[in-house]
Design a protein around this motif. Sequence first.
Motif, short mmCIF file in Angstrom:
data_model
loop_
_atom_site.label_atom_id
_atom_site.label_comp_id
_atom_site.label_asym_id
_atom_site.label_seq_id
_atom_site.Cartn_x
_atom_site.Cartn_y
_atom_site.Cartn_z
N CYS A 32 49.02 42.31 45.53
CA CYS A 32 48.51 42.67 44.22
C CYS A 32 47.17 41.97 43.94
CB CYS A 32 49.52 42.29 43.14
SG CYS A 32 49.02 42.75 41.46
N GLU A 33 46.16 42.77 43.62
CA GLU A 33 44.86 42.24 43.23
C GLU A 33 44.32 42.97 42.00
OE1 GLU A 33 41.95 40.86 46.26
OE2 GLU A 33 43.21 42.00 47.67
N THR A 34 45.22 43.33 41.10
CA THR A 34 44.82 44.05 39.91
C THR A 34 44.86 43.13 38.69
OG1 THR A 34 47.10 44.79 39.53
CG2 THR A 34 45.66 46.23 40.83
N GLY A 35 43.97 43.38 37.74
CA GLY A 35 43.98 42.62 36.50
C GLY A 35 43.78 41.13 36.74
N LEU A 36 44.65 40.34 36.14
CA LEU A 36 44.56 38.88 36.27
C LEU A 36 44.78 38.41 37.69
CD1 LEU A 36 46.59 37.92 33.06
CD2 LEU A 36 44.12 37.70 33.37
N PRO A 60 42.60 30.32 37.51
CA PRO A 60 41.76 31.52 37.63
C PRO A 60 40.29 31.13 37.82
CG PRO A 60 43.29 31.71 35.79
CD PRO A 60 43.37 30.29 36.26
N GLY A 61 39.60 31.88 38.67
CA GLY A 61 38.19 31.59 38.92
C GLY A 61 37.53 32.74 39.65
N PRO A 62 36.24 32.63 39.90
CA PRO A 62 35.50 33.70 40.59
C PRO A 62 36.07 33.96 41.98
CG PRO A 62 34.00 32.09 39.62
CD PRO A 62 35.37 31.50 39.53
N ARG A 63 36.02 35.20 42.39
CA ARG A 63 36.49 35.57 43.72
C ARG A 63 35.44 35.22 44.76
NH1 ARG A 63 40.30 39.68 44.16
NH2 ARG A 63 39.06 40.80 45.70
N LYS A 64 35.91 34.91 45.96
CA LYS A 64 35.01 34.66 47.08
C LYS A 64 35.03 35.87 48.00
CE LYS A 64 35.87 29.66 47.19
NZ LYS A 64 36.33 28.53 48.04
N THR A 65 33.90 36.15 48.62
CA THR A 65 33.87 37.21 49.63
C THR A 65 34.30 36.62 50.96
OG1 THR A 65 31.57 36.75 50.24
CG2 THR A 65 31.95 38.31 48.42
N TYR A 123 52.13 31.77 37.06
CA TYR A 123 52.40 30.33 37.14
C TYR A 123 51.38 29.53 36.34
CZ TYR A 123 55.74 31.05 40.99
OH TYR A 123 56.82 31.41 41.75
N PHE A 124 50.12 29.94 36.41
CA PHE A 124 49.08 29.22 35.65
C PHE A 124 49.39 29.25 34.16
CE2 PHE A 124 45.32 29.72 32.96
CZ PHE A 124 44.78 28.45 33.08
N PHE A 125 49.71 30.43 33.63
CA PHE A 125 49.98 30.52 32.19
C PHE A 125 51.29 29.84 31.81
CE2 PHE A 125 46.89 34.07 32.54
CZ PHE A 125 46.00 33.63 31.57
N GLU A 126 52.25 29.81 32.74
CA GLU A 126 53.48 29.06 32.48
C GLU A 126 53.16 27.57 32.32
OE1 GLU A 126 57.43 27.97 31.94
OE2 GLU A 126 56.46 29.93 31.80
N TRP A 127 52.33 27.05 33.20
CA TRP A 127 51.91 25.64 33.08
C TRP A 127 51.13 25.42 31.79
CZ3 TRP A 127 46.63 24.31 33.09
CH2 TRP A 127 46.40 22.93 32.98
N ILE A 146 51.19 39.46 30.30
CA ILE A 146 50.27 40.44 30.90
C ILE A 146 50.35 40.37 32.42
CG2 ILE A 146 47.83 41.03 31.22
CD1 ILE A 146 47.41 40.12 28.29
N ALA A 147 50.33 39.15 32.97
CA ALA A 147 50.40 38.99 34.43
C ALA A 147 51.70 39.56 34.98
CB ALA A 147 50.25 37.52 34.80
N ASP A 148 52.81 39.28 34.32
CA ASP A 148 54.10 39.80 34.77
C ASP A 148 54.12 41.32 34.71
OD1 ASP A 148 55.19 37.32 35.38
OD2 ASP A 148 56.12 37.07 33.40
N ARG A 149 53.55 41.88 33.67
CA ARG A 149 53.53 43.34 33.53
C ARG A 149 52.65 43.98 34.61
NH1 ARG A 149 54.93 47.25 30.12
NH2 ARG A 149 53.60 49.08 29.89
#
Length: 269
Positions: free
Chosen positions: A173-177, A254-259, A186-190, A154-157
């Motif tokens: 890129c800041e869309t989806g995951l 993955p985690g919450p975004r910071k402003t 990289y996270f899902f690869e690990w 999904i991330a690659d797509r």
Amino acid sequence: MDMILLVGLAVGLSLAMTIAWAVQRRTGRSGWIDTIWSLAVGLGGIAAALLSDGDFARRMSALLVITAWSLRLGSHIGARTRSHDEDPRYAKLAEEWGDRAALRLFLFLQIQALAAFILVLAVYLAATNDAAFPGPLDLVALVIAVIALCGEAIADRQLAQFRKTPKAKTEVCETGLWRYSRHPNYFFEWLFWCCWLPLAANGGAWSWLALLAPLMMYWLLVHVSGIPPLEDHMLRSRGEKFRSLQNRVNAFFPGPRKTEHHHLEETRP
């Protein structure tokens, strides 16, 4: 351990990366290195599953999991290599190596063959586990593998779709995951390599060595050949836009975004 099988796997992976070196030298495209590496790890894992002596259902499960990983990643990188220019990470290495680039690349790829062997060893340890399959830990392992394979795909797509848009030339890129991790692929690869320890667990005195696969993959992705050179390239090409992303989004997990305001409050003396 079947030392003859393991030595054969090590030699085969070394030969595969020698072929990868020759292909890169002929084509000038280093993306084929990672394509061949992915397929070599897959073939090594398949051989380990077929030639080991563990529980048959476990061996076939290991074979299916490593085959799915290898075909997906190898085909993805191969398609990207055909349509994109030189990988900036390899381009930077070649620039640093200068006149000795060919020799240094060959030695570098033999180190990659060693890394591939550590991954294949994890598959081998899972395949030689003769405990009845499936047990509770096996189900956990399979869930991890499915989540990791789907998440990375999904991330690659999502990144590939972003790269087709006009803003990809100047934006990040800041869309989806990619909203929750700067490198979700990289996270899902690990995460994928975390599945082999529970599959190998209770398989004998050496089963703990399967832990080397996720430990090594984390070290490579986060500290060596993954995030550092890629982010260095992004900072050079995107500048403050990528620096701003670094302030808002976690690098790996993955985690919450910071402003931006929150980040300024955290860093203000």
